[in-house]
Design a protein around this motif. Structure first.
Motif, PDB file in Angstrom:
ATOM      1  N   LEU A  24     -10.490   3.327   2.073  1.00 39.99           N
ATOM      2  CA  LEU A  24      -9.182   3.599   2.658  1.00 39.99           C
ATOM      3  C   LEU A  24      -7.979   3.057   1.876  1.00 39.99           C
ATOM      4  CD1 LEU A  24     -10.035   3.191   6.424  1.00 39.99           C
ATOM      5  CD2 LEU A  24      -9.885   5.286   5.074  1.00 39.99           C
ATOM      6  N   PRO A  25      -7.996   1.842   1.340  1.00 44.12           N
ATOM      7  CA  PRO A  25      -6.791   1.367   0.630  1.00 44.12           C
ATOM      8  C   PRO A  25      -6.303   2.286  -0.498  1.00 44.12           C
ATOM      9  CG  PRO A  25      -8.219  -0.477   1.107  1.00 44.12           C
ATOM     10  CD  PRO A  25      -8.981   0.771   1.475  1.00 44.12           C
ATOM     11  N   PRO A  26      -7.193   2.807  -1.360  1.00 41.79           N
ATOM     12  CA  PRO A  26      -6.686   3.740  -2.370  1.00 41.79           C
ATOM     13  C   PRO A  26      -6.109   5.027  -1.769  1.00 41.79           C
ATOM     14  CG  PRO A  26      -8.884   2.983  -2.964  1.00 41.79           C
ATOM     15  CD  PRO A  26      -8.609   2.487  -1.590  1.00 41.79           C
ATOM     16  N   MET A  33       2.344   7.273  -2.504  1.00 37.54           N
ATOM     17  CA  MET A  33       2.889   7.772  -3.767  1.00 37.54           C
ATOM     18  C   MET A  33       3.156   9.274  -3.732  1.00 37.54           C
ATOM     19  SD  MET A  33       0.760   5.585  -6.568  1.00 37.54           S
ATOM     20  CE  MET A  33       1.532   6.473  -7.886  1.00 37.54           C
ATOM     21  N   ASP A  34       2.229  10.043  -3.167  1.00 39.10           N
ATOM     22  CA  ASP A  34       2.304  11.507  -3.251  1.00 39.10           C
ATOM     23  C   ASP A  34       2.567  12.200  -1.923  1.00 39.10           C
ATOM     24  OD1 ASP A  34       1.756  11.317  -5.973  1.00 39.10           O
ATOM     25  OD2 ASP A  34      -0.405  11.482  -5.664  1.00 39.10           O
ATOM     26  N   GLY A  35       2.563  11.459  -0.829  1.00 37.46           N
ATOM     27  CA  GLY A  35       2.818  12.051   0.471  1.00 37.46           C
ATOM     28  C   GLY A  35       1.639  12.872   0.979  1.00 37.46           C
TER      29      GLY A  35
END
Length: 91
Positions: A24-26, A33-35
């Motif tokens: 989950l963290p990534p 970052m990318d929405g």
């Protein structure tokens, strides 16, 4: 079964209800970052990774698999998942 059966939960929770916690963290980082594009890319990459298993199941087995088993089944290679997700183009 329509895709909204499982994808609405995926999208509302950013996969927290579905994937092992260490992945989950990534995903949250990608989302920041990318929405929403990152969420759709990851969803498509996940379906591609599970495609062979899903094609062998009927609808009842699939719904049970999505509800109960996916978190227990580890993603084979999370780096491969994120790489494949980054290659998917979402308009």
């Amino acid at each position: 079964m329509t895709t909204d059966y499982f994808t609405s939960k995926w999208i509302m929770t950013l996969f927290a209800c579905f994937l092992p916690y260490e992945v989950l963290p990534p995903i949250f980082d990608m989302f920041l970052m990318d929405g929403w594009r990152a969420v759709f890319r990851i969803g498509i990459a996940l379906l591609r990774e599970m495609e062979q298993n899903l094609l062998q199941m009927d609808m009842v087995e699939m719904s049970t698999y999505f509800r109960d088993s996916v978190r227990k089944d580890k993603i084979t290679n999370q780096f491969k998942l994120f790489y494949e997700a980054s290659r998917i183009r979402v308009n």
